[in-house]
Design an enzyme around this catalytic site. Sequence first.
Site, short mmCIF file in Angstrom:
data_model
loop_
_atom_site.label_atom_id
_atom_site.label_comp_id
_atom_site.label_asym_id
_atom_site.label_seq_id
_atom_site.Cartn_x
_atom_site.Cartn_y
_atom_site.Cartn_z
N ARG A 15 0.96 -1.36 0.12
CA ARG A 15 0.13 0.20 0.08
C ARG A 15 1.22 1.62 -0.46
O ARG A 15 0.55 2.51 -0.26
CB ARG A 15 -0.66 -0.05 1.44
CG ARG A 15 -2.07 -1.21 0.97
CD ARG A 15 -2.91 -0.68 1.94
NE ARG A 15 -3.28 0.68 2.64
CZ ARG A 15 -4.60 1.18 1.90
NH1 ARG A 15 -5.58 0.03 1.15
NH2 ARG A 15 -5.40 2.55 1.79
N PHE A 62 -0.61 6.42 11.28
CA PHE A 62 -0.85 5.30 10.86
C PHE A 62 -0.80 4.70 9.36
O PHE A 62 0.05 3.65 9.59
CB PHE A 62 -2.67 5.46 10.25
CG PHE A 62 -3.42 5.50 11.79
CD1 PHE A 62 -3.93 4.94 13.06
CD2 PHE A 62 -3.37 6.87 12.78
CE1 PHE A 62 -4.50 4.55 13.73
CE2 PHE A 62 -3.67 6.84 13.87
CZ PHE A 62 -4.24 6.22 14.24
N GLU A 63 -0.90 5.76 8.56
CA GLU A 63 -0.03 5.41 7.02
C GLU A 63 0.67 5.97 6.32
O GLU A 63 -0.09 6.87 5.46
CB GLU A 63 -0.98 4.11 6.51
CG GLU A 63 -1.28 3.70 5.30
CD GLU A 63 -1.83 2.98 4.16
OE1 GLU A 63 -2.22 2.16 3.75
OE2 GLU A 63 -2.66 4.02 4.00
N GLN A 64 1.76 6.42 6.27
CA GLN A 64 2.52 7.30 5.61
C GLN A 64 3.36 6.31 4.75
O GLN A 64 4.29 5.74 5.01
CB GLN A 64 3.16 8.49 6.28
CG GLN A 64 4.18 7.66 7.19
CD GLN A 64 5.00 8.85 7.45
OE1 GLN A 64 5.70 9.48 7.06
NE2 GLN A 64 4.63 9.03 8.96
#
Length: 540
Positions: A346, A367-369
């Site tokens: 991702r 969280f999501e980088q």
Amino acid sequence: MPQVLNPILPGFNPDPSIIRVKNDYYIATSTFEWYPGVQIHHSTDLANWTLKIRPLNRKSQLDMRGNPDSCGIWAPCLSHDGEKFWLVYTDVKRKDGSFKDTHNYIVTAEKIEGPWSDPVYVNSSGFDPSLFHDDDGRKWFLNMIQDHRRRPRSFAGIRIQEFDTRAGTLVGPTKTIFYGTDLDLVEGPHLYKRNGWYYLLTAEGGTAYEHACTLARSREIWGPYELHPQKYILTSKDAPYAALQRAGHGDIIDTPDGKSYLVHLTGRPTTHKRRCVLGRETAIQEAYWGEDDWLYVKNGPVPSLSVEVPGTRDDSEYWAEQRYVFDNSKGLHHDFQWLRTPETSRIFKIENNQLQLIGREAIGSWFEQALLARRQTHFSYDAETVIDFSPTDERQFAGLTAYYCRYNFFYLTVTAHADGQRELLILSSEASWPEGRLNLPLAEPVKIPNEGKVKLGLSIRGKELQFWYAHGEGKDLQKIGPVYDASILSDECGGHQAHGSFTGAFVGLACSDVNGTAMTAKFDYLVYRPVRHETDRYEI
């Protein structure tokens, strides 16, 4: 014997746990929010170390999405019981305020290279766990105890309980066997047995400039434990001008010929503000057992910069330029790590011999980088990359970053104005604790053509950081933006200062698309070029 200059693991490599299996030495160190979890280095001579594996590398073992900065993997303990390797670690989900959520696990492997098992959950009563293999075959689990009722400190001592390997659980009575000294903040326990004595090595004083290694012993595993006559066998707390500061959190190892060593974390502060840009590193000290059956650090308790070890070290590789290319067949170089997530598909992929970062949340997200980076291991260096990125507005940005945490970073981005005109813009967050916001106003953006690759660079010379850029083939790099204070990329300037910020400076590539359209940035390479500079002290 030959001498080596400390640290033996430069850059962010704290909380070392060392073992020897026959003629092989292994050191495990903390990785906090950086993925994969735990670094294990290998050596045959205590001088030359190579990264062997990061064993916590899949979702079933570790998922840190949502873990705050400097949480995640704390203080692993690596051991070997004659049959297999055991790795004990904490995954910290919260550390601030009155409570800490600290989940302790064990994984095992027949070989150091793995495969490593899925984790067995042990407890959540504290952190810095270790596993002691007694000579009668029993195994004992130790960790510090967190008591949220205590003020001003919540460190309540070292607790021990037997671990049943068949049931995979703690069994029998539990007892707090050591409360520490007046230095307080007792943690990082390691237990050893020698000549009928149980020796308990702990860390105290916090992980900043009061840090220390404390040794105690008992004839019985349950205690009572008496303190070493020196109380602290290793510390820099009373030696503010020593080359190695913040010395503590150690582990003991013996060589095949019976010599003893202590590995420990340390920091090398720069500037008059004593900032450790390279984070907490791993150093080694020669030690010996006295006639009184106590361990002493040679020339201690202040750590030495230069130490005799069995091997010699050629530092040419340390000073060599590293050019990272993205080869489809070879995958990502092991120097790189990313933040928190096990779902790498991702955030990045390698295609057409380019690194493609998939824009996710903003830089500094918990969280999501999409941020891939390597440790800063030198006080001065140059970095350079080439990016292909076509943003459509100001909420899409990608480029080159010098990064400590969400609170402290410098980021040269390719982005766009609201009208779609592509531009270069520096995003910086200079010591903005506790807000973690950008420092405004930002430096003026530089307009660039909407098509074509862009070369981005940064140079750090001691505490000074300068960004560079060039657009078009064969163009020379030119400066962009002011000179920034690179020393803020340090524990002392992290979101929670030196007692709560535990990592180190990185340099790497990032991409964000906070529109949620997952725009991709393509990178041709990353160059990391160490530089010898007159402002740097105690460089390897």
